[in-house]
Enzyme design. Structure first.
Site, short mmCIF file in Angstrom:
data_model
loop_
_atom_site.label_atom_id
_atom_site.label_comp_id
_atom_site.label_asym_id
_atom_site.label_seq_id
_atom_site.Cartn_x
_atom_site.Cartn_y
_atom_site.Cartn_z
N CYS A 1 -13.46 -22.69 18.51
CA CYS A 1 -13.32 -23.51 17.30
C CYS A 1 -12.44 -24.72 17.57
O CYS A 1 -12.20 -25.06 18.73
CB CYS A 1 -12.83 -22.66 16.12
SG CYS A 1 -11.07 -22.47 15.96
N CYS B 1 -7.33 -23.57 19.87
CA CYS B 1 -8.57 -23.82 20.61
C CYS B 1 -8.62 -25.25 21.15
O CYS B 1 -9.30 -25.52 22.15
CB CYS B 1 -9.77 -23.55 19.72
SG CYS B 1 -9.97 -21.81 19.33
N ASP C 1 0.87 -1.18 0.00
CA ASP C 1 0.00 0.00 0.00
C ASP C 1 0.91 1.23 0.00
O ASP C 1 2.10 1.14 0.27
CB ASP C 1 -0.95 -0.03 1.21
CG ASP C 1 -2.21 0.79 0.95
OD1 ASP C 1 -2.24 1.55 -0.04
OD2 ASP C 1 -3.17 0.68 1.74
N1 GUN Z 1 -6.59 0.54 3.15
C1 GUN Z 1 -7.86 0.56 3.62
N2 GUN Z 1 -8.62 1.40 2.86
C2 GUN Z 1 -7.82 1.90 1.92
C3 GUN Z 1 -8.04 2.81 0.82
O1 GUN Z 1 -9.13 3.33 0.59
N3 GUN Z 1 -6.95 3.09 0.03
C4 GUN Z 1 -5.72 2.54 0.26
N4 GUN Z 1 -4.70 2.85 -0.56
N5 GUN Z 1 -5.51 1.69 1.28
C5 GUN Z 1 -6.54 1.38 2.09
ZN ZN Z 2 -9.46 -21.58 17.19
#
Ligand code: GUN
Ligand code: ZN
Length: 658
Positions: free
Chosen positions: A273, A278, A84
């Site tokens: 679970c 668990c 990201d």
């Molecule tokens: N991570 C969670 N939401 C977003 C978003 O709208 N844009 C980006 N680039 N990363 C995210």
């Molecule tokens: Zn579990």
């Protein structure tokens, strides 16, 4: 980059190809913290991970290390890595110390497999003006990133994030504009606040209004979605990727994820679970542990349930029971039930994607099932159907109805003009939940017989079939309603029908013609089934298997769903019977010899196709002059065949090479 292997609703099992390997989707990408990572996510099932390029860039040590050793080494993961861009930091702090170009350049420099431009995540429910301003910048940056990638021959795949807040027209506009850019993947952004505040109904609108304007041939990522409770719903809407920081954030907070919601460790008497954690520990054991050890064990549980849910979802897609899973999951919380109810506003769209026939039966699980593609599709077919003069309406019996209905049918009441009974000029149909009316001739077709409904009918479904009934019967002269339906139908019935006995006479040819009409279009049956028709049945089940004209095979009837499967002769007859481009997939010149040879058809060679084609349909393969080249079974819907440039579209049965 992306291929579909199996589908159900808008959901797909696919393969995403990257330079560090292929990923089976729907997939979950655990979020890796470049400095604080404690858990080996690969060990718990992660094939792809996501991390934050901006956090690495901002840290002098990490920044240099990533440049020198590469991202994969830095985070110690040798599979595909998505990064990201710092957009999240931008949305929290209002600013970041990096430009769009710089962040793209940096992601490429450190060897990211899938990078992201610096979109602006606009929160839900903001002023329109704000959403428009942000969107303008998001679009400019996406464009800049794609151009930068092209100019510099960058190999890294590129995310272009759909924004637009909760303005549906802005989501649509953003998705359409981004589609033109030819980016590699399309995440849907700024949905975390909707999920955190249980605005699942709005989530459906936001996702659908983005999804409907995105291309089919790329993966879609629901950004920031890491709670397994919503995976099935999101996959049914067409999401292929999820990312989860939730597994570790919730663990930090002593919370355990489950498909039924979230459990606080302080409230647990029992472990929820059967994962390793668990099975081995009790809640008391965990509570007594040092914080760090406890956190890592809960994170392990959280990853386990998340990956288990994705396996279950992929299995549901293979067998065609994704909507049953969605309906089940969405009963975990009333806000999720709102979401599944909201899906009904998009039924027409879903119908375009849903395979015609599936391995598993259609299960009615409640009023929400009335909006499913299978129901809509059948009722649309029925409304287009040419009608005979009269209609006889029968109560449901065991399925297939036609197997258990014959001869004298019992007492009837009249609705409409009273007249004679003429078996030849009468449609015979069963009234049942949820499909409404089912002609006896086609009742073995999927999903009409391959379906189950609770014996105790609910009010919504009775109202639903009554509504359909009253619209459907408008053009009939006389409607004869079986006495057992008096309480089901809320119409004014007059006298008993007294003239003579009402009988249903089984007739294989009439049945086959009706099936052909239903399957290939009204009128197809007459042309397909002309001549000296011989019907060969299974000795074991008594079901029709092969249909000949004299000794020439025309069609086979598929045992699992009763659809007709063409032979060479059948394909020729169908080709003559319906007009271009009905039931056709049109391929270009280059692929003509391959089609004639009986080779499967790849999407990229298809120049046009009948918009009504759905996965598992029997189709004719023709060239641009409508010369019949081959025939086969479609693996995709028309909308998908048009978008894809890789992968198979039609599994060819036979080519017409002499
Ligand atoms: N991570 C969670 N939401 C977003 C978003 O709208 N844009 C980006 N680039 N990363 C995210
Ligand atoms: Zn579990």
């Amino acid at each position: 980059m992306f291929e579909i292997k199996a589908k159900d609703m808008r959901g797909r099992v696919g393969v995403l190809k990257t330079k560090h390997g292929n990923v089976k989707t729907p997939a979950l990408m655990p979020v890796i913290h470049p400095r604080k990572q404690a858990i080996d996510v690969k060990k718990y099932g992660a094939d792809i991970v996501i991390t934050n390029a901006y956090l690495i860039y901002k840290d002098e040590d990490l920044k240099q290390k990533a440049i020198e050793e590469g991202l994969h080494k830095l985070i110690n993961f040798d599979g595909p890595v998505m990064t990201d861009s710092g957009s999240f930091q931008l949305s929290v702090y209002g600013d970041v110390d990096i430009t769009n170009k710089e962040v793209i350049e940096y992601q490429e420099l450190i060897g990211t497999d899938i990078g992201t431009s610096l979109d602006i995540p606009t929160a839900p429910f903001v002023e329109r003006e704000k959403a428009e301003e942000d969107l303008k910048i998001t679009l400019e940056r996406a464009k800049e990133a794609v151009e930068f990638k092209k100019e510099n021959n960058i190999e890294m795949l590129l995310n272009s994030v759909v924004q637009g807040s909760t303005f549906m027209d802005l989501r649509q506009k953003c998705a359409s504009e981004l589609s033109k850019l030819d980016a590699d993947l399309y995440p849907i952004g700024a949905v975390v606040p909707l999920m955190e505040s249980y605005h699942y109904k709005e989530l459906v609108d936001v996702v659908m209004n983005s999804m409907m304007y995105l291309p089919e041939n790329t993966a879609r990522h629901l950004m920031g979605a890491g709670h397994p409770m919503i995976f099935a719903l999101a996959v049914a809407m067409g999401c292929d990727l999820f990312d989860s920081a939730a597994y570790i954030l919730y663990a930090e907070d002593d919370r355990l994820l489950s498909t039924r919601g979230t459990f606080k460790l302080e409230n647990l008497q029992e472990m929820p679970c059967s994962c390793e954690v668990c099975s081995k520990y009790t809640p008391d054991d965990l509570r007594a542990m040092p914080k760090k050890q406890r956190r890592d064990l809960i994170a392990q549980h959280n990853l386990h349930v998340s990956f288990a849910e994705l396996r279950l979802i992929r299995q549901a897609i293979y067998e065609g029971s994704l909507m049953e899973l969605v309906e089940e999951r969405c009963r975990a919380h009333p806000a999720l039930l709102d979401a599944v109810r909201q899906l009904s506003n998009y039924s027409d769209d879903f119908e375009k994607y849903d395979p015609r026939s599936k391995k598993s039966a259609f299960f009615y699980t409640g009023a929400e099932s009335l909006s499913r593609s299978e129901v809509l599709r059948h009722q649309q077919k029925m409304m287009e159907m040419p009608k005979k003069r009269d209609l006889v309406v029968l109560p449901p019996s065991r399925k297939p109805y036609s197997k258990f209905i014959s001869g004298k049918l019992g007492e009837f009441y009249v609705y409409g003009n009273k007249g004679e009974f003429d078996g030849e000029n009468t449609d015979f149909m069963v009234l049942d939940v949820p499909f409404g009316l089912i002609p006896l001739e086609v009742d073995e077709l999927y999903p009409l017989s391959q379906s189950a409904t609770p014996k105790i009918r609910d009010k919504d479904s009775l109202e639903f079939i009554n509504q359909f009934f009253s619209e459907f019967i408008e053009d009939y002269n006389q409607v004869l309603v079986h006495s057992r339906l008096k309480d089901t139908l809320d119409i004014e019935l007059s006298d008993k029908f007294e003239d003579e006995e009402i009988r249903y006479k089984k007739d294989d040819v009439r049945k086959l013609k009706a099936i052909a009409d239903y399957q290939f279009g009204w009128g197809a049956g007459e042309s397909l089934l002309k001549g000296n028709i011989n019907v060969e049945k299974s000795k074991k089940t008594g079901k029709i298997r092969h249909i000949y004209d004299g000794k020439t095979l025309i069609v086979n009837m598929r045992a699992s769903d009763s659809y007709l499967v063409l032979s060479k002769e059948g394909a020729k007859r169908l080709h003559g019977a319906c007009e271009y481009p009905k039931n056709r997939v049109v391929v270009n010149k280059d692929s003509e010899p391959f089609a004639l040879d009986g080779k499967s058809v790849f999407s990229k060679f298809v120049v046009e196709c009948d918009e009504n084609i759905r996965a598992n349909d029997e189709v004719l393969i023709v060239n641009e002059d409508d010369k019949l080249l081959a025939f086969g079974k479609s693996l995709l819907s028309a909308v998908e065949i048009e978008d894809f440039q890789t992968g198979q579209a039609i599994k060819t049965r036979k080519g017409f090479k002499k």
